[in-house]
Design a protein around this motif. Structure first.
Motif, mmCIF file in Angstrom:
data_model
loop_
_atom_site.group_PDB
_atom_site.id
_atom_site.type_symbol
_atom_site.label_atom_id
_atom_site.label_comp_id
_atom_site.label_asym_id
_atom_site.label_seq_id
_atom_site.Cartn_x
_atom_site.Cartn_y
_atom_site.Cartn_z
ATOM 1 N N HIS A 227 -9.349 -2.995 -2.210
ATOM 2 C CA HIS A 227 -8.120 -3.350 -1.500
ATOM 3 C C HIS A 227 -7.250 -4.288 -2.317
ATOM 4 C CE1 HIS A 227 -11.140 -6.380 -0.452
ATOM 5 N NE2 HIS A 227 -10.146 -7.230 -0.292
ATOM 6 N N ASN B 243 0.857 -1.193 0.000
ATOM 7 C CA ASN B 243 0.000 0.000 0.000
ATOM 8 C C ASN B 243 0.890 1.239 0.000
ATOM 9 O OD1 ASN B 243 -2.125 -1.661 2.408
ATOM 10 N ND2 ASN B 243 -2.326 -1.635 0.199
ATOM 11 N N PRO C 256 -6.100 -0.544 2.168
ATOM 12 C CA PRO C 256 -5.702 -1.553 3.166
ATOM 13 C C PRO C 256 -6.577 -2.796 3.114
ATOM 14 C CG PRO C 256 -5.658 0.616 4.140
ATOM 15 C CD PRO C 256 -6.273 0.778 2.780
ATOM 16 N N GLY D 181 -8.266 -2.000 8.108
ATOM 17 C CA GLY D 181 -7.922 -0.633 7.747
ATOM 18 C C GLY D 181 -9.118 0.287 7.715
#
Length: 518
Positions: free
Chosen positions: A296, A110, A302, A306
């Protein structure tokens, strides 16, 4: 939950006094033994000092709010609290530590740029009940995100509100049901391949449909003859993952779409593996009517833990009128707003899928990822993801047995357990031993159509150096298994904060709440 805690455990053939944990700490070197925060004590203290001369007059404004009993939480100082959570963080594997090879999960890096953008005050501090005039920037971002999702998929409409992949599946199937019912055609069956994600049949059942299974060919793809035989006037939709969970592209996808539409059904595509084709193939051009997108997985928001998830659903022209509300539209004088009112009987037929578009952080991260890559960069994302998976498949050839050896794979390499025959080592044993060499296990025993499956997805964010480090570890473990070192595998992991759990008992009788011992 049955578990054995250890400090610095060792393999049976390497037990020594030097390898034992230090008495009194349970730790050895950097491998920390950390209890639960409730077990650390400090129930009679607090990390904050209060003036001792606070009297009743000082609390007059808080009448009725003063706690009569202790809060029953441990009191820790700031360094104690900080160290506790840092030690806990060292117990888990993370994408920031090493490759995370879970197949079908797309555990990519990420970028921190996305995180920085998501923390801008205009995004992180807003509330869904604010006046629309004060969230115009957020609505504009949602509108732009919707534009790019439609552009990348070749679909005319998108619903942003679903909170996750399975929620998106439900949205797509409810739109399909609404479309059928609008023309007085209440169909009752959904067809799902044997290699589908488990959420597909579960979601179809949740939406009120009976589920029938479509067979798979010997090369891991949808059996067209079985599909054609099972299509009929009662079939509402066909749910296909493409690329599928065997890591293969459904090369007959155009024929799947033709047969489905010819039977009056809709083509639902599970978009969990969109990362393998983004920028290269538009699902709308393949005849797809509905597809959820896991932000994601494809656009690096995330993965788990997240915050609220996001599973936008793109819809074909035939299903667009049945999208859930609300959606962003232009208002007066260039302003944007969320449309709640149905424009006709069909629009907004589903009502709301959830109370609010609460996953703003996911939207910001996904759009940041798109804009930083551009069209050419997103195409390279798919190409590199496929290249990396094929690199692993090639390096492990002749050692691990590929489930479908003929031809290249897509974004993930799938192996079976045939190569472990006679070693006394199972897929689970091998996966647990991976922990001892510093890697998270791959996805095990999935898809179910492959015996002892080991599904590895490296994603595009891994360098060749890291791929080689991973493959070297697998090759060393494979050599040990074939050399008869079964004990090393059966009791693994040895070098982890906890030894192997009784996974059946852990699933059936989990201890989810801490209670003080009498």
């Amino acid at each position: 939950m049955t578990m054995q805690t250890v400090g610095r455990p060792t393999r049976p053939d390497a037990v020594s006094e030097a390898a034992a944990p230090v008495p009194g700490t349970g730790a050895k070197g950097l491998l920390q033994d950390e209890p639960l925060i409730f077990e650390l004590g400090g129930w009679d203290k607090t990390g904050v000092d209060f003036a001792e001369d606070i009297g009743a007059d000082d609390l007059s404004d808080l009448a009725g709010l003063v706690r009569a009993e202790p809060l029953a939480l441990p009191g820790l100082s700031e360094p104690e609290t900080l160290r506790h959570y840092v030690r806990l963080s060292q117990k888990n594997h993370a994408i920031d530590l090493a490759l995370y090879p879970l197949g079908s999960c797309t555990m990519k890096h990420n970028p921190r740029l996305n995180e920085k953008m998501a923390r801008l005050a205009g995004f992180i501090d807003i509330h869904p009940l604010q006046p629309v005039s004060t969230v115009q920037g957020a609505l504009a971002l949602m509108d732009q995100l919707a534009h790019w999702l439609k552009t990348l998929t070749g679909m005319p409409a998108v619903a942003l509100s679903p909170k996750a992949g399975a929620h998106g599946e439900l949205c797509g199937l409810l739109a399909i049901r609404a479309a059928h019912e609008a023309r007085g055609d209440a169909r009752k069956t959904v067809l799902v391949p044997t290699s589908a994600h488990g959420t597909n049949p579960a979601t179809a059942a949740e939406a009120g449909y009976a589920v029938r299974e479509i067979a798979q060919t010997a090369d891991g793809r949808v059996d067209l003859s079985d599909l054609a035989a099972k299509l009929g006037p009662d079939v509402a939709a066909v749910m296909v993952t493409n690329p599928n969970t065997c890591g293969l592209f459904e090369r007959d996808v155009l024929e799947i779409a033709r047969l489905t539409h010819e039977a009056g059904a809709y083509f639902y595509c599970d978009g969990a593996n969109f990362n393998a084709i983004v920028g290269r193939v538009r699902p709308g051009d393949l005849g797809v009517d509905a597809m959820h997108i896991n932000l994601h997985k494809t656009f690096s928001t995330p993965h788990g833990g997240g915050g609220p998830g996001a599973g936008p659903v793109v819809l074909s022209a035939a299903l667009a009128p049945y999208a859930p509300k609300p959606w962003v539209v232009g208002g007066g004088e260039g302003a944007l707003r969320l449309l709640e009112e149905a424009q006709d009987e069909a629009v907004g037929a589903l009502g709301r899928m959830c109370a609010f578009h609460g996953q703003m952080g996911m939207y910001v991260r996904a759009l940041s990822y798109m804009l930083s890559h551009g069209a050419d960069g997103l195409r390279q994302v798919a190409e590199d993801a496929v290249l990396n998976a094929n690199y692993i498949k090639a390096r492990m050839a002749g050692v691990m047995t590929a489930a479908f050896p003929d031809g290249p794979c897509m974004h993930e390499a799938l192996f079976d357990d045939a190569w472990l025959e006679g070693t006394g080592v199972t897929t689970l044993d091998f996966a647990k031993a991976m922990i001892d060499v510093g890697f998270h296990p791959m996805t095990m025993y999935f898809p179910l159509v492959v015996h002892g499956a080991m599904l590895i997805e490296p994603t595009e964010t891994e360098s060749r150096r890291e791929l080689d480090r991973f493959c070297d570890a697998l090759l060393e473990l494979a050599a040990a298994a074939r050399a008869g070192e079964a004990d090393r595998f059966r009791a693994a992991p040895f070098f982890a904060p906890l030894r192997r759990l009784d996974e059946t008992l852990a699933a059936r009788k989990p201890r989810l709440r801490w209670t003080a011992e009498a």
